[in-house]
Design a protein around this motif. Structure first.
Motif, mmCIF file in Angstrom:
data_model
loop_
_atom_site.group_PDB
_atom_site.id
_atom_site.type_symbol
_atom_site.label_atom_id
_atom_site.label_comp_id
_atom_site.label_asym_id
_atom_site.label_seq_id
_atom_site.Cartn_x
_atom_site.Cartn_y
_atom_site.Cartn_z
ATOM 1 N N UNK A 1 0.816 -1.213 0.000
ATOM 2 C CA UNK A 1 0.000 0.000 0.000
ATOM 3 C C UNK A 1 0.855 1.272 0.000
ATOM 4 N N UNK A 2 2.127 1.120 0.399
ATOM 5 C CA UNK A 2 2.997 2.290 0.521
ATOM 6 C C UNK A 2 4.128 2.324 -0.495
ATOM 7 N N UNK A 3 4.514 1.156 -1.027
ATOM 8 C CA UNK A 3 5.667 1.082 -1.923
ATOM 9 C C UNK A 3 5.325 0.228 -3.146
ATOM 10 N N UNK A 4 6.142 0.407 -4.174
ATOM 11 C CA UNK A 4 6.071 -0.517 -5.299
ATOM 12 C C UNK A 4 6.726 -1.835 -4.886
ATOM 13 N N UNK A 5 6.106 -2.939 -5.243
ATOM 14 C CA UNK A 5 6.653 -4.250 -4.880
ATOM 15 C C UNK A 5 7.100 -4.977 -6.145
ATOM 16 N N UNK A 6 8.059 -5.880 -5.972
ATOM 17 C CA UNK A 6 8.682 -6.548 -7.116
ATOM 18 C C UNK A 6 8.604 -8.063 -6.975
ATOM 19 N N UNK A 7 7.529 -8.530 -6.373
ATOM 20 C CA UNK A 7 7.379 -9.967 -6.143
ATOM 21 C C UNK A 7 7.436 -10.774 -7.430
ATOM 22 N N UNK A 8 6.855 -10.236 -8.505
ATOM 23 C CA UNK A 8 6.843 -10.949 -9.780
ATOM 24 C C UNK A 8 8.231 -11.155 -10.338
ATOM 25 N N UNK A 9 9.072 -10.123 -10.272
ATOM 26 C CA UNK A 9 10.452 -10.268 -10.726
ATOM 27 C C UNK A 9 11.198 -11.299 -9.892
ATOM 28 N N UNK A 10 10.956 -11.292 -8.589
ATOM 29 C CA UNK A 10 11.647 -12.228 -7.699
ATOM 30 C C UNK A 10 11.250 -13.665 -8.012
ATOM 31 N N UNK A 11 9.958 -13.899 -8.201
ATOM 32 C CA UNK A 11 9.499 -15.254 -8.530
ATOM 33 C C UNK A 11 10.037 -15.701 -9.890
ATOM 34 N N UNK A 12 10.066 -14.777 -10.847
ATOM 35 C CA UNK A 12 10.597 -15.106 -12.179
ATOM 36 C C UNK A 12 12.065 -15.482 -12.091
ATOM 37 N N UNK A 13 12.854 -14.650 -11.408
ATOM 38 C CA UNK A 13 14.287 -14.900 -11.295
ATOM 39 C C UNK A 13 14.568 -16.179 -10.524
ATOM 40 N N UNK A 14 13.826 -16.418 -9.444
ATOM 41 C CA UNK A 14 14.068 -17.624 -8.647
ATOM 42 C C UNK A 14 13.732 -18.888 -9.430
ATOM 43 N N UNK A 15 12.678 -18.838 -10.244
ATOM 44 C CA UNK A 15 12.325 -20.002 -11.067
ATOM 45 C C UNK A 15 13.387 -20.271 -12.120
ATOM 46 N N UNK A 16 13.864 -19.211 -12.786
ATOM 47 C CA UNK A 16 14.872 -19.376 -13.828
ATOM 48 C C UNK A 16 16.195 -19.867 -13.253
#
Length: 480
Positions: A296-311
């Motif tokens: 609610x206060x910041x931009x989050x980058x969970x999608x990038x983290x999940x993508x990088x961890x999978x790769x």
């Protein structure tokens, strides 16, 4: 290749069912204005239902999958995913979200149908190739989903609810595919073809590393092994069908035979223990990130983290075949060292206020687990046929879920301690540290045992030579 069209339909299903842009942002969505749930409700009351449902449904769904010959369970899985995301979009309140988790647990338990169906419609010679197709496309779908969600969130500035709509659409597309699959005529246990045979496990797994492609295929899902090692025919394994009691008897008989192999037991023990901890970490990582960096206060980058961890996890699995390690000799010590690394990653994730260290530690944690589970998969699969591999995979997964359920009910569930997410991760880090100590002791004991065996082998020729010299001297004295 026979069954190529079926493989294509399965790949379409696997891709779209794993294309879930909303997945990396589920906790943020539930705790945001759309659902307005608290952290305690999400972490301590809603998420544990998935663990309990998965555990309760795993064995019944496994038997139903084989008895119904895969296709009906595939349709059930697809329907459960659609129901899950319809409820995620429309339903409100804790009880509704708990029911949602039950349907998602059903969909997760039914994944066995996806990975089993293709082996009933293609020849064993094509098992490795079709496993590669099906597994790779699910990894690609998961990666594409995480990346798409992140790009839509930051680039197009869409709302989280729109990502749920996107995921519901892909689940609906995926639900169409199973209807185009034919009903198989055979299965592993209830509907067997004549002349079916089972293989005995080797006392020690093969030491030759598999190809990097095979390792990638085996990183998270159970591939069959088509090598002929030693076949033991059974009269009860022939015929067109088996009753439930007979199937259960055969499964118990196989269970007792397979787990007598000490090396297989050691790898299976790590598999169950580590998978339990892995599930806990990835299930509650988003809640930890939400605490450190609120969406609610910041931009989050969970999608990038999940993508990088999978790769990186897939790359780690791929590189295992290039590492010249004698896993049969050094396996326990390697498991100990890398389990300690995983413990360090979990501890680093709870560093106060440092979201980037938390993200990086999570990526390294997942990559390390994928590397080790790839090795464990190969070490177990190298000495078993498909039927026994299915049994071992099922038992190991069941034990992991049983341990996870116990850990959840004590640590996470509001009926137990109901600890906050930071304390939970400290416990998970300590859990992996204990695993490291257990396998360090096992590895040291194994090396000591081998050294004693080697010393005995070296002393035996010297003892024989001394006995021969004494006998020769005695005969000489008698002759004189």
């Amino acid at each position: 290749m026979p069954g190529l069209d079926h493989t294509l339909v399965l790949c379409v299903y696997g891709f779209f069912s794993n294309l879930r842009p909303s997945e990396p942002f589920l906790t943020a969505y539930l705790m945001g204005p759309d659902k307005n749930l608290t952290e305690t409700q999400v972490v301590n009351e809603i998420y544990p239902v998935w663990t309990y449902s998965y555990l309760a449904l795993l064995f019944p769904v496994f038997l139903a999958t084989d008895y119904l010959r895969y296709k009906p369970v595939l349709i059930l899985q697809a329907s459960s995913l659609v129901v899950t995301y319809v409820m995620l979009l429309r339903a409100q309140g804790v009880p509704a979200m708990q029911l949602l988790e039950f349907f998602f647990g059903l969909a997760t338990a039914a994944e066995v149908a996806y990975y089993s169906y293709i082996y009933s419609v293609v020849q064993p010679a094509h098992y490795q190739r079709v496993t590669g197709y099906c597994r790779s496309v699910t990894l690609f779908g998961s990666t594409a989903g995480s990346l798409t969600g992140q790009l839509l969130l930051l680039g197009a500035r869409v709302q989280l609810v729109h990502l749920v709509v996107f995921t519901l659409t892909t689940a609906a597309v995926a639900s169409v595919a199973p209807w185009f699959l034919p009903m198989p005529k055979r299965s592993l246990f209830f509907h067997k073809t004549e002349g079916a045979v089972l293989e005995e496990p080797l006392e020690e797994p093969l030491e030759e590393p598999p190809s990097s492609t095979a390792l990638l295929e085996e990183s998270e899902s159970p591939p069959p092994n088509s090598k002929d090692i030693s076949k033991v025919p059974r009269s009860s394994a022939t015929g067109s069908g088996s009753g439930l009691v007979e199937v259960l008897r055969l499964l118990l008989d196989d269970f007792l035979k397979v787990y007598r192999c000490r090396s297989l037991l050691a790898w299976s023990l790590w598999w169950a223990l580590a998978t339990c901890g892995y599930f806990q970490v990835i299930n509650y990582a988003q809640a930890l990130w939400e605490n450190i960096r609120p969406s609610q206060d910041y931009e989050i980058y969970n999608g990038y983290v999940e993508t990088l961890s999978t790769l990186l996890g897939a790359l780690a699995a791929l590189l295992v075949g290039c590492v010249p390690v004698s896993w049969s000799l050094w396996g326990e010590l390697a498991l100990s060292a890398l389990s300690l690394l995983m413990a360090g990653c979990v501890f680093a994730m709870v560093t106060p206020g440092n979201i980037w260290l938390c993200y990086g530690s999570y990526v390294l944690f997942r990559a390390t687990y994928m590397l080790l589970i790839t090795v464990a998969t190969f070490q177990v699969a190298s000495s078993l046929n498909m039927q026994r591999y299915a049994l071992v995979f099922g038992v190991n997964t069941f034990m992991a879920l049983l341990l996870q359920a116990l850990l959840t009910v004590v640590v996470v569930d509001s009926a137990g301690l109901g600890l906050d997410v930071f304390t939970q991760f400290l416990i998970y880090g300590a859990y992996f540290a204990v695993i490291s100590v257990v396998f360090l002791l096992a590895g040291l004991c194994k090396l000591a045992s081998r050294r004693r065996s080697g010393s005995q082998e070296e002393q035996r020729p010297a003892a024989l030579q001394s006995a021969e010299e004494a006998a020769h001297g005695l005969m000489k004295q008698i002759i004189e």
